[in-house]
Design a protein around this motif. Structure first.
Motif, PDB file in Angstrom:
ATOM      1  N   ASP A 115     -37.864  -3.452  20.154  1.00 45.96           N
ATOM      2  CA  ASP A 115     -36.844  -2.548  19.609  1.00 45.96           C
ATOM      3  C   ASP A 115     -35.426  -3.036  19.890  1.00 45.96           C
ATOM      4  O   ASP A 115     -34.508  -2.775  19.119  1.00 45.96           O
ATOM      5  N   HIS A 116     -35.234  -3.742  20.974  1.00 42.67           N
ATOM      6  CA  HIS A 116     -33.905  -4.263  21.324  1.00 42.67           C
ATOM      7  C   HIS A 116     -33.395  -5.197  20.227  1.00 42.67           C
ATOM      8  O   HIS A 116     -32.218  -5.175  19.882  1.00 42.67           O
TER       9      HIS A 116
ATOM     10  N   LEU B  78     -34.029  -5.048  17.089  1.00 42.08           N
ATOM     11  CA  LEU B  78     -33.670  -4.266  15.913  1.00 42.08           C
ATOM     12  C   LEU B  78     -32.325  -3.574  16.064  1.00 42.08           C
ATOM     13  O   LEU B  78     -31.652  -3.303  15.085  1.00 42.08           O
ATOM     14  N   LYS B  79     -31.911  -3.293  17.278  1.00 44.63           N
ATOM     15  CA  LYS B  79     -30.671  -2.562  17.531  1.00 44.63           C
ATOM     16  C   LYS B  79     -29.458  -3.472  17.771  1.00 44.63           C
ATOM     17  O   LYS B  79     -28.352  -3.006  17.882  1.00 44.63           O
ATOM     18  N   THR B  80     -29.694  -4.767  17.889  1.00 44.82           N
ATOM     19  CA  THR B  80     -28.604  -5.702  18.157  1.00 44.82           C
ATOM     20  C   THR B  80     -27.838  -5.973  16.866  1.00 44.82           C
ATOM     21  O   THR B  80     -28.426  -6.390  15.873  1.00 44.82           O
ATOM     22  N   PRO B  81     -26.514  -5.734  16.864  1.00 48.46           N
ATOM     23  CA  PRO B  81     -25.725  -5.991  15.639  1.00 48.46           C
ATOM     24  C   PRO B  81     -25.675  -7.490  15.346  1.00 48.46           C
ATOM     25  O   PRO B  81     -25.678  -8.317  16.264  1.00 48.46           O
TER      26      PRO B  81
END
Length: 97
Positions: free
Chosen positions: A89-90, A92-95
């Motif tokens: 999930d990390h 997926l959340k990284t811009p």
């Protein structure tokens, strides 16, 4: 040790039914491997299952578990292979950038 359980747990339907017991964990110390300890534990699980009226023993193991896989495949026939993909999930959340 060898852990066994009744009930569905997280086994796929093809290896579970009400007449099945699942081996859901096993470990033999490295220095004790290849001396029959695992086979004796498995025989005890099979005997226990038979005494209680179960007809099958099933299991699942990770393909990356080389030692465990070698043991299990000497005693069981594969009936199902499955693949699980886990996305971090990390990531997926990284811009971007």
């Amino acid at each position: 040790f060898m852990k066994s359980q009744t009930g569905k747990g997280d086994a796929c339907q093809i290896v579970w039914d009400e007449k099945s017991v699942a081996c859901s964990g096993a470990y033999v110390l490295p220095r004790a491997r290849r001396h029959g300890c695992g086979a004796l534990l498995l025989a005890a699980v099979v005997d226990w299952a038979r005494e209680l009226g179960y007809e099958r023993v099933s299991l699942d193991f990770e393909a990356a578990n080389i030692h465990g896989g070698a043991f299990w495949l000497r005693h069981f026939v594969s009936v199902c292979y499955s693949v699980l993909r886990h996305i971090n999930d990390h990531i997926l959340k990284t811009p971007p950038g």
